[in-house]
Design a protein around this motif. Sequence first.
Motif, PDB file in Angstrom:
ATOM      1  N   PHE A  12       0.833  -1.200   0.000  1.00  0.00           N
ATOM      2  CA  PHE A  12       0.000   0.000   0.000  1.00  0.00           C
ATOM      3  C   PHE A  12       0.867   1.249   0.000  1.00  0.00           C
ATOM      4  N   GLU A  13       1.953   1.242   0.763  1.00  0.00           N
ATOM      5  CA  GLU A  13       2.839   2.401   0.795  1.00  0.00           C
ATOM      6  C   GLU A  13       3.465   2.647  -0.581  1.00  0.00           C
ATOM      7  N   VAL A  14       3.846   1.575  -1.255  1.00  0.00           N
ATOM      8  CA  VAL A  14       4.419   1.706  -2.601  1.00  0.00           C
ATOM      9  C   VAL A  14       3.368   2.271  -3.558  1.00  0.00           C
ATOM     10  N   ALA A  17       2.945   5.968  -2.935  1.00  0.00           N
ATOM     11  CA  ALA A  17       4.053   6.747  -3.499  1.00  0.00           C
ATOM     12  C   ALA A  17       3.950   6.811  -5.020  1.00  0.00           C
ATOM     13  N   ILE A  18       3.607   5.685  -5.642  1.00  0.00           N
ATOM     14  CA  ILE A  18       3.453   5.659  -7.102  1.00  0.00           C
ATOM     15  C   ILE A  18       2.321   6.593  -7.533  1.00  0.00           C
ATOM     16  N   ALA A  19       1.233   6.620  -6.765  1.00  0.00           N
ATOM     17  CA  ALA A  19       0.107   7.505  -7.091  1.00  0.00           C
ATOM     18  C   ALA A  19       0.557   8.964  -7.082  1.00  0.00           C
ATOM     19  N   MET A  20       1.373   9.331  -6.100  1.00  0.00           N
ATOM     20  CA  MET A  20       1.831  10.723  -6.026  1.00  0.00           C
ATOM     21  C   MET A  20       2.799  11.058  -7.150  1.00  0.00           C
ATOM     22  N   VAL A  21       3.745  10.160  -7.433  1.00  0.00           N
ATOM     23  CA  VAL A  21       4.733  10.424  -8.481  1.00  0.00           C
ATOM     24  C   VAL A  21       4.064  10.453  -9.855  1.00  0.00           C
ATOM     25  N   SER A  22       3.218   9.457 -10.134  1.00  0.00           N
ATOM     26  CA  SER A  22       2.550   9.444 -11.434  1.00  0.00           C
ATOM     27  C   SER A  22       1.564  10.607 -11.553  1.00  0.00           C
ATOM     28  N   THR A  51      -4.464  19.212 -10.259  1.00  0.00           N
ATOM     29  CA  THR A  51      -4.127  17.826 -10.568  1.00  0.00           C
ATOM     30  C   THR A  51      -3.079  17.292  -9.592  1.00  0.00           C
ATOM     31  N   LEU A  52      -2.076  18.092  -9.293  1.00  0.00           N
ATOM     32  CA  LEU A  52      -1.061  17.669  -8.335  1.00  0.00           C
ATOM     33  C   LEU A  52      -1.672  17.497  -6.940  1.00  0.00           C
ATOM     34  N   GLY A  53      -2.527  18.426  -6.543  1.00  0.00           N
ATOM     35  CA  GLY A  53      -3.206  18.301  -5.247  1.00  0.00           C
ATOM     36  C   GLY A  53      -4.051  17.040  -5.177  1.00  0.00           C
ATOM     37  N   SER A  54      -4.730  16.723  -6.274  1.00  0.00           N
ATOM     38  CA  SER A  54      -5.547  15.507  -6.315  1.00  0.00           C
ATOM     39  C   SER A  54      -4.690  14.261  -6.201  1.00  0.00           C
ATOM     40  N   ALA A  55      -3.530  14.268  -6.851  1.00  0.00           N
ATOM     41  CA  ALA A  55      -2.626  13.119  -6.784  1.00  0.00           C
ATOM     42  C   ALA A  55      -2.086  12.943  -5.366  1.00  0.00           C
ATOM     43  N   ILE A  56      -1.724  14.026  -4.741  1.00  0.00           N
ATOM     44  CA  ILE A  56      -1.244  13.951  -3.354  1.00  0.00           C
ATOM     45  C   ILE A  56      -2.360  13.446  -2.453  1.00  0.00           C
ATOM     46  N   LEU A  57      -3.560  13.935  -2.673  1.00  0.00           N
ATOM     47  CA  LEU A  57      -4.709  13.496  -1.888  1.00  0.00           C
ATOM     48  C   LEU A  57      -4.942  11.995  -2.043  1.00  0.00           C
ATOM     49  N   LEU A  58      -4.894  11.504  -3.268  1.00  0.00           N
ATOM     50  CA  LEU A  58      -5.061  10.071  -3.507  1.00  0.00           C
ATOM     51  C   LEU A  58      -3.960   9.280  -2.815  1.00  0.00           C
ATOM     52  N   GLY A  59      -2.718   9.729  -2.954  1.00  0.00           N
ATOM     53  CA  GLY A  59      -1.604   9.050  -2.298  1.00  0.00           C
ATOM     54  C   GLY A  59      -1.739   9.018  -0.787  1.00  0.00           C
ATOM     55  N   LEU A  60      -2.176  10.142  -0.200  1.00  0.00           N
ATOM     56  CA  LEU A  60      -2.372  10.187   1.251  1.00  0.00           C
ATOM     57  C   LEU A  60      -3.466   9.231   1.705  1.00  0.00           C
ATOM     58  N   GLU A  61      -4.524   9.109   0.919  1.00  0.00           N
ATOM     59  CA  GLU A  61      -5.601   8.178   1.269  1.00  0.00           C
ATOM     60  C   GLU A  61      -5.089   6.746   1.299  1.00  0.00           C
ATOM     61  N   VAL A  62      -4.235   6.393   0.326  1.00  0.00           N
ATOM     62  CA  VAL A  62      -3.669   5.042   0.289  1.00  0.00           C
ATOM     63  C   VAL A  62      -2.695   4.852   1.460  1.00  0.00           C
ATOM     64  N   GLY A 116      -9.717  11.617  -4.036  1.00  0.00           N
ATOM     65  CA  GLY A 116      -8.581  12.048  -4.843  1.00  0.00           C
ATOM     66  C   GLY A 116      -8.587  11.399  -6.214  1.00  0.00           C
ATOM     67  N   GLY A 117      -8.940  10.112  -6.278  1.00  0.00           N
ATOM     68  CA  GLY A 117      -9.002   9.414  -7.560  1.00  0.00           C
ATOM     69  C   GLY A 117     -10.053   9.995  -8.487  1.00  0.00           C
ATOM     70  N   GLN A 118     -11.204  10.344  -7.930  1.00  0.00           N
ATOM     71  CA  GLN A 118     -12.262  10.946  -8.741  1.00  0.00           C
ATOM     72  C   GLN A 118     -11.818  12.301  -9.279  1.00  0.00           C
TER      73      GLN A 118
END
Length: 142
Positions: A12-14, A17-22, A51-62, A116-118
């Motif tokens: 999940f941590e990986v 991190a992948i969600a934030m980087v991608s 878009t970057l905020g959404s990616a960070i949000l998705l990554g934080l949720e994971v 975040g994904g939505q």
Amino acid sequence: MESVFIGVAVGFEVVGAIAMVSGFLLAVVLCARSLSRREGGRTAFLVLRNTLGSAILLGLEVLVAADLLRTITSKPSLEDALILGVIVLIRTVLSMSIQVEIEGVLPWRRALLRSGGQMLGDAVVRDRDAAASARSTAPNQH
């Protein structure tokens, strides 16, 4: 069994991190596409920021999910529970503040909950629609 849950938590941590980087890479691409369509610097910046905020949000949720899995695997000690609680609290506050920054409204004031994904999906759809609109209004170059 403990090693299985630890492996899942690390997975999940990986993924977080992948969600934030991608998401960062996607944000840069969408920003560049917005600039190439001559939508203006302000629009491109907002696309990048949202878009970057959404990616960070998705990554934080994971990552919060990974932390919750870690509570299952950890030995029950007050110190470990406090550390995990503080980490989850910090990540939750970060998630809420990013969501407020992106949407401009408190999460409990929204009529429809958005993850975040939505929001990442919304950014891609907005970009696709803008590209289609730009193609349809561009003069034919034959």
